[in-house]
Design a protein around this motif. Structure first.
Motif, PDB file in Angstrom:
ATOM      1  N   TYR A  19       0.969  -0.846  -0.174  1.00  0.00           N
ATOM      2  CA  TYR A  19      -0.233   0.455   0.077  1.00  0.00           C
ATOM      3  C   TYR A  19       0.846   1.159  -0.274  1.00  0.00           C
ATOM      4  O   TYR A  19      -0.183   2.068   0.231  1.00  0.00           O
ATOM      5  N   SER A  20       2.324   0.905  -0.279  1.00  0.00           N
ATOM      6  CA  SER A  20       2.933   2.183  -0.508  1.00  0.00           C
ATOM      7  C   SER A  20       3.183   3.112  -1.524  1.00  0.00           C
ATOM      8  O   SER A  20       3.324   2.566  -2.648  1.00  0.00           O
ATOM      9  N   LYS A  21       2.380   4.176  -1.546  1.00  0.00           N
ATOM     10  CA  LYS A  21       2.571   5.069  -2.692  1.00  0.00           C
ATOM     11  C   LYS A  21       3.804   5.322  -4.239  1.00  0.00           C
ATOM     12  O   LYS A  21       3.478   4.914  -4.871  1.00  0.00           O
ATOM     13  N   ALA A  22       4.950   4.411  -3.321  1.00  0.00           N
ATOM     14  CA  ALA A  22       6.117   4.424  -3.590  1.00  0.00           C
ATOM     15  C   ALA A  22       6.320   3.502  -4.668  1.00  0.00           C
ATOM     16  O   ALA A  22       6.662   3.393  -5.760  1.00  0.00           O
ATOM     17  N   TYR A  23       5.487   2.332  -3.900  1.00  0.00           N
ATOM     18  CA  TYR A  23       5.268   1.164  -5.207  1.00  0.00           C
ATOM     19  C   TYR A  23       3.619   0.764  -5.860  1.00  0.00           C
ATOM     20  O   TYR A  23       3.519   0.379  -6.834  1.00  0.00           O
ATOM     21  N   LEU A  24       2.464   1.979  -5.456  1.00  0.00           N
ATOM     22  CA  LEU A  24       1.349   1.746  -5.552  1.00  0.00           C
ATOM     23  C   LEU A  24       1.403   2.026  -7.082  1.00  0.00           C
ATOM     24  O   LEU A  24       0.303   0.980  -7.901  1.00  0.00           O
ATOM     25  N   TRP A  25       2.126   3.951  -7.329  1.00  0.00           N
ATOM     26  CA  TRP A  25       1.488   4.138  -8.738  1.00  0.00           C
ATOM     27  C   TRP A  25       2.184   3.239  -9.875  1.00  0.00           C
ATOM     28  O   TRP A  25       1.486   3.308 -10.697  1.00  0.00           O
ATOM     29  N   PRO A  26       3.530   2.732  -9.321  1.00  0.00           N
ATOM     30  CA  PRO A  26       3.860   2.359 -10.623  1.00  0.00           C
ATOM     31  C   PRO A  26       3.217   0.653 -10.672  1.00  0.00           C
ATOM     32  O   PRO A  26       3.431   0.528 -11.495  1.00  0.00           O
ATOM     33  N   GLY A  27       2.482   0.214  -9.123  1.00  0.00           N
ATOM     34  CA  GLY A  27       1.709  -0.855  -9.948  1.00  0.00           C
ATOM     35  C   GLY A  27       0.814  -0.577 -10.472  1.00  0.00           C
ATOM     36  O   GLY A  27       0.212  -1.588 -11.140  1.00  0.00           O
ATOM     37  N   ILE A  28      -0.268   0.422 -10.363  1.00  0.00           N
ATOM     38  CA  ILE A  28      -1.171   1.118 -11.263  1.00  0.00           C
ATOM     39  C   ILE A  28      -0.896   0.841 -12.707  1.00  0.00           C
ATOM     40  O   ILE A  28      -1.242   0.452 -13.885  1.00  0.00           O
ATOM     41  N   TRP A  29       0.207   1.517 -12.782  1.00  0.00           N
ATOM     42  CA  TRP A  29       0.655   1.498 -14.450  1.00  0.00           C
ATOM     43  C   TRP A  29       0.750   0.025 -15.036  1.00  0.00           C
ATOM     44  O   TRP A  29       0.436   0.073 -16.091  1.00  0.00           O
ATOM     45  N   LEU A  30       1.587  -0.973 -14.639  1.00  0.00           N
ATOM     46  CA  LEU A  30       1.939  -1.759 -14.537  1.00  0.00           C
ATOM     47  C   LEU A  30       1.047  -2.726 -15.122  1.00  0.00           C
ATOM     48  O   LEU A  30       0.339  -3.813 -15.919  1.00  0.00           O
ATOM     49  N   ALA A  31       0.005  -3.359 -13.662  1.00  0.00           N
ATOM     50  CA  ALA A  31      -1.751  -2.780 -14.180  1.00  0.00           C
ATOM     51  C   ALA A  31      -2.826  -2.240 -15.161  1.00  0.00           C
ATOM     52  O   ALA A  31      -3.024  -3.431 -16.354  1.00  0.00           O
ATOM     53  N   PHE A  32      -2.232  -1.428 -15.675  1.00  0.00           N
ATOM     54  CA  PHE A  32      -2.911  -1.315 -16.978  1.00  0.00           C
ATOM     55  C   PHE A  32      -2.122  -1.523 -18.275  1.00  0.00           C
ATOM     56  O   PHE A  32      -3.089  -1.757 -19.348  1.00  0.00           O
ATOM     57  N   LEU A  33      -0.812  -1.726 -18.106  1.00  0.00           N
ATOM     58  CA  LEU A  33      -0.062  -2.050 -19.547  1.00  0.00           C
ATOM     59  C   LEU A  33      -0.270  -3.657 -19.825  1.00  0.00           C
ATOM     60  O   LEU A  33      -0.910  -4.253 -20.415  1.00  0.00           O
ATOM     61  N   PHE A  34      -0.202  -4.082 -18.360  1.00  0.00           N
ATOM     62  CA  PHE A  34      -1.528  -5.850 -18.495  1.00  0.00           C
ATOM     63  C   PHE A  34      -2.312  -5.909 -19.201  1.00  0.00           C
ATOM     64  O   PHE A  34      -2.843  -6.994 -19.801  1.00  0.00           O
ATOM     65  N   SER A  35      -3.269  -5.292 -18.266  1.00  0.00           N
ATOM     66  CA  SER A  35      -4.749  -4.854 -19.250  1.00  0.00           C
ATOM     67  C   SER A  35      -4.843  -4.935 -20.553  1.00  0.00           C
ATOM     68  O   SER A  35      -5.318  -5.767 -21.289  1.00  0.00           O
ATOM     69  N   ALA A  36      -4.089  -3.885 -21.273  1.00  0.00           N
ATOM     70  CA  ALA A  36      -4.524  -3.756 -22.546  1.00  0.00           C
ATOM     71  C   ALA A  36      -3.167  -4.665 -23.368  1.00  0.00           C
ATOM     72  O   ALA A  36      -4.027  -4.967 -24.588  1.00  0.00           O
ATOM     73  N   GLU A  37      -2.296  -5.790 -22.943  1.00  0.00           N
ATOM     74  CA  GLU A  37      -1.736  -6.746 -23.455  1.00  0.00           C
ATOM     75  C   GLU A  37      -2.776  -7.551 -23.547  1.00  0.00           C
ATOM     76  O   GLU A  37      -2.783  -8.011 -24.952  1.00  0.00           O
ATOM     77  N   PHE A  38      -3.650  -8.425 -22.506  1.00  0.00           N
ATOM     78  CA  PHE A  38      -4.433  -9.660 -22.417  1.00  0.00           C
ATOM     79  C   PHE A  38      -5.816  -8.651 -23.374  1.00  0.00           C
ATOM     80  O   PHE A  38      -6.529  -9.268 -24.114  1.00  0.00           O
TER      81      PHE A  38
END
Length: 306
Positions: free
Chosen positions: A66-85
């Motif tokens: 839940y740390s912002k330092a990890y959460l925001w990059p995590g949201i970006w990764l989730a978006f790219l992962f979703s776009a891929e699939f």
């Protein structure tokens, strides 16, 4: 954690099993597509797999879910992962599973190019540039010589192939973003959880928006969800991360070329897909290019001793 080892018989056998599972992914999605759309399959499997991964995160030391330092990059990764699939799901509705898996696994080429421009330590050697050139010639070859498809009204196959290639680029962007962000320091299960949860959050409503949310609860549909949730998205990825923590990643990556080969074979055997000669030749070039990029150190040693 001890020093990572080179490949042994156990690791090699496990990697072959993983490549078989990964090669089946697009084929199983296509088999069940009449009962549940690929995008809905991916959305549901992502959500269920996220529920399985979440308890494992709690067992890890030093996670920062839940740390912002990890959460925001995590949201970006989730978006790219979703776009891929999302692109994979749409590609499977237009082209064959064989074409989709081969073009999706061009991702290592785009990863190598992206990291070349961003990290001095990842500069491409002359050997790797030759591999990239071979791979791109292969990609072009898979798209040419398809005039007969256009004449038969199958231009959608070309569009599906293009979407599969774009999915490979999205996969590469995910890997590059992971490497360049704070998440590079996070435990793999944390990164996987972000992608799986994001895949459900983004793709589940997308299935309704695209009119692909209808589900017929047949044995095939249920079997596909079980395969993708338990075997593909959970067990195989956990095994992959275990291998990465115990063996050299560069040695494991050599097996990457097996996945599209298995995918192509399963598409022919299980879906009766026909593969054009130019696509087979292009696939060979792509796989050779990926191998050259991945095995540059081994190639340099061999050339040095010749």
């Amino acid at each position: 954690m001890g020093e990572r080892k080179g490949l042994d018989a156990r690791a090699s056998g496990l990697m072959i099993v993983l490549c078989i599972v990964w090669g089946l992914q697009q084929v199983v999605l296509k088999i069940a597509a009449a009962d549940i759309s690929p995008i809905m399959q991916i959305a549901i499997r992502s959500g269920l797999s996220a529920l399985l991964v979440f308890p494992l995160i709690q067992l890890q030391q030093g996670t920062h879910l839940y740390s912002k330092a990890y959460l925001w990059p995590g949201i970006w990764l989730a978006f790219l992962f979703s776009a891929e699939f999302l692109l994979v799901a749409q590609a499977l509705t237009l082209t064959s599973a064989s074409h989709t898996v081969v073009l999706l696994y061009t991702a290592p080429i785009f990863v190598a190019l992206g990291l070349h421009w961003k990290l001095p330590s990842e500069r491409l050697s002359k050997v790797q540039w030759s591999g990239i050139l071979i791979a791109f010639v292969g990609i072009v070859t898979t798209f040419i010589g398809r005039e007969n498809l256009l004449e038969q009204g199958f231009s959608q196959v070309l569009l599906g192939d293009l979407l599969a290639l774009l999915a490979g680029i999205m996969w590469a962007l995910t890997t590059i973003s992971l490497r360049l962000s704070k998440l590079n320091e996070a435990h793999p299960t944390q990164t996987l959880f972000y992608q799986l949860l994001g895949g459900f959050i983004f793709l589940f409503p997308a299935a309704f928006i695209l009119g692909q949310a209808e589900i017929h609860w047949t044995y095939i549909a249920i079997g596909s969800l079980v395969f993708h949730t338990l075997i593909m998205s959970f067990m195989s990825l956990m095994l992959w991360f275990w291998l990465l923590r115990n063996y050299l990643a560069s040695h494991l990556g050599v097996f990457s070329f097996l996945t599209p080969i298995f995918g192509l074979l399963f598409g022919v055997l299980l879906l009766n897909e026909s593969i054009e000669p130019n696509f087979i030749f292009g696939t060979i070039l792509v796989m050779v290019g990926v191998l050259v990029v991945s095995m540059q150190d081994w190639i340099k040693r061999k050339l040095h001793y010749v």
